[in-house]
Scaffold this active site. Structure first.
Site, mmCIF file in Angstrom:
data_model
loop_
_atom_site.group_PDB
_atom_site.id
_atom_site.type_symbol
_atom_site.label_atom_id
_atom_site.label_comp_id
_atom_site.label_asym_id
_atom_site.label_seq_id
_atom_site.Cartn_x
_atom_site.Cartn_y
_atom_site.Cartn_z
ATOM 1 N N GLY A 234 40.583 66.677 -19.205
ATOM 2 C CA GLY A 234 39.539 65.641 -19.233
ATOM 3 C C GLY A 234 39.547 64.835 -20.513
ATOM 4 O O GLY A 234 38.551 64.783 -21.241
ATOM 5 N N ASP B 126 44.182 66.651 -10.817
ATOM 6 C CA ASP B 126 42.772 66.967 -10.616
ATOM 7 C C ASP B 126 42.673 68.486 -10.779
ATOM 8 O O ASP B 126 43.334 69.228 -10.032
ATOM 9 C CB ASP B 126 42.385 66.524 -9.201
ATOM 10 N N VAL B 127 41.884 68.945 -11.741
ATOM 11 C CA VAL B 127 41.863 70.392 -12.012
ATOM 12 C C VAL B 127 41.324 71.196 -10.829
ATOM 13 O O VAL B 127 41.520 72.408 -10.757
ATOM 14 C CB VAL B 127 41.072 70.755 -13.302
ATOM 15 N N TYR C 47 24.208 72.733 -12.059
ATOM 16 C CA TYR C 47 24.971 72.452 -13.285
ATOM 17 C C TYR C 47 24.780 73.598 -14.277
ATOM 18 O O TYR C 47 25.752 74.119 -14.834
ATOM 19 C CB TYR C 47 24.548 71.111 -13.895
ATOM 20 N N GLY D 263 24.426 70.290 -26.791
ATOM 21 C CA GLY D 263 23.293 69.651 -26.122
ATOM 22 C C GLY D 263 23.682 68.221 -25.800
ATOM 23 O O GLY D 263 24.868 67.928 -25.596
#
Ligand code: NDP
Ligand code: 8X3
Length: 255
Positions: free
Chosen positions: A10, A61-62, A153, A184
């Protein structure tokens, strides 16, 4: 000393992109990855021009384990000495409660953040055993705490946290270091992706306080990787000063 090599997943934006620049500046060869080929190719040229850095492209694409395996099967011999893997590719999709959650979004997050990370790691372990390398997993404060509507998530990042610990236990005897960096709020394309391309809404996420920048996280990754051999940073949590906890940001107070 021979030149070191990092594979970062990425790298076409955000934290991965800033990390690629920092490693290139520090004389690493970089294997770049992402799905947007135009960006990958442009990035390779930029890094080569700016740092005289050698790059190799992982057009994969992983989430596609066959593509990940095929990439490593064709990797030229002179690129097989990889010292560092940064498992960074990931995303959040949606901010709905579970009752209203979109199943495709759930699958995208689980397939990328968890399964994709596992596919790349599994394929890389034999190579990292040869170099006594280092895996840096990019988790999140969402892997340490949960916040309203963060549900899936947060679940994927809790799994990254667990896998980070599992990898460290399993790979210690092979001399492979395993660390995580858990940020964060960082202003990248993250919120644009999470909010389905709504750039206006994404901008609002970062208004009224000083968010982290991708460079802050790249610096932390570099700190982790550049410690002496006998020092392993197990994990780092890095937050904006205005974000005391996941899902809580103090806005409009000059922070
Ligand atoms: P960005 O959206 O800016 O970057 C995400 C990167 O991941 C892109 O390069 C994207 O490339 C790549 N990517 C996404 N899906 C895939 C895939 N299936 N295969 C290969 N590459 C993929 O976000 P960030 O830089 O912020 O995110 C990086 C990591 O940091 C993520 O794991 C995220 O969860 C984590 N994080 C982010 C925080 C934030 O506030 N921004 C805070 C905490 C953690 P492409 O689209 O070209 O495939
Ligand atoms: C993303 C950071 O604070 O939006 O992983 O959960 S936060």
């Amino acid at each position: 000393m021979s030149q070191k090599t990092v594979l970062i997943t990425g790298t076409t934006s955000g934290i991965g992109e800033a990390t690629a620049h920092l490693f290139a500046e520090n004389n690493y060869r970089i294997i770049l990855n992402g799905r947007r080929n135009d960006r990958l190719e442009k990035q390779a040229k930029e890094l080569e021009a700016k740092y005289n850095c050698s790059t190799y492209l992982m057009h994969a694409d992983v989430r596609d384990n066959d593509a990940v395996i095929a990439f490593f099967n064709q990797l030229p011999e002179n690129w097989q000495n990889i010292d560092v893997l940064v498992n960074n590719a990931g995303l959040a999709a949606g901010l709905e409660g579970i009752e209203d959650g979109d199943i495709d979004n759930w699958n995208r997050m689980i397939d990328t953040n968890v399964k994709g990370l596992l596919y790349v790691t599994k394929a890389m372990i034999p190579l990292l055993k040869k170099t006594k390398g280092h895996i840096v997993n990019i988790g999140s404060i969402a892997g340490k705490e949960v916040y309203p509507n963060g549900n899936v998530y947060c679940g994927t990042k809790h799994m990254v946290d667990a896998l980070n610990k599992a990898m460290r236990r399993e790979l210690a005897e092979a001399g492979i270091k395993v660390s995580s960096v858990n940020p964060g709020a960082v202003e990248t394309e993250f919120s644009i992706v999470r909010l389905d391309g709504d750039e206006e809404k994404a901008k609002n996420v970062y208004e009224g306080f000083e968010n982290l920048m991708a460079q802050d996280i790249a610096d932390a990754i570099w700190y982790v990787v550049s410690r002496p051999r006998h020092v392993n940073i197990n994990e780092l949590i890095i937050m904006p000063t205005a974000q005391p906890a996941a899902g809580t940001v103090i806005k409009n107070k000059g922070l």
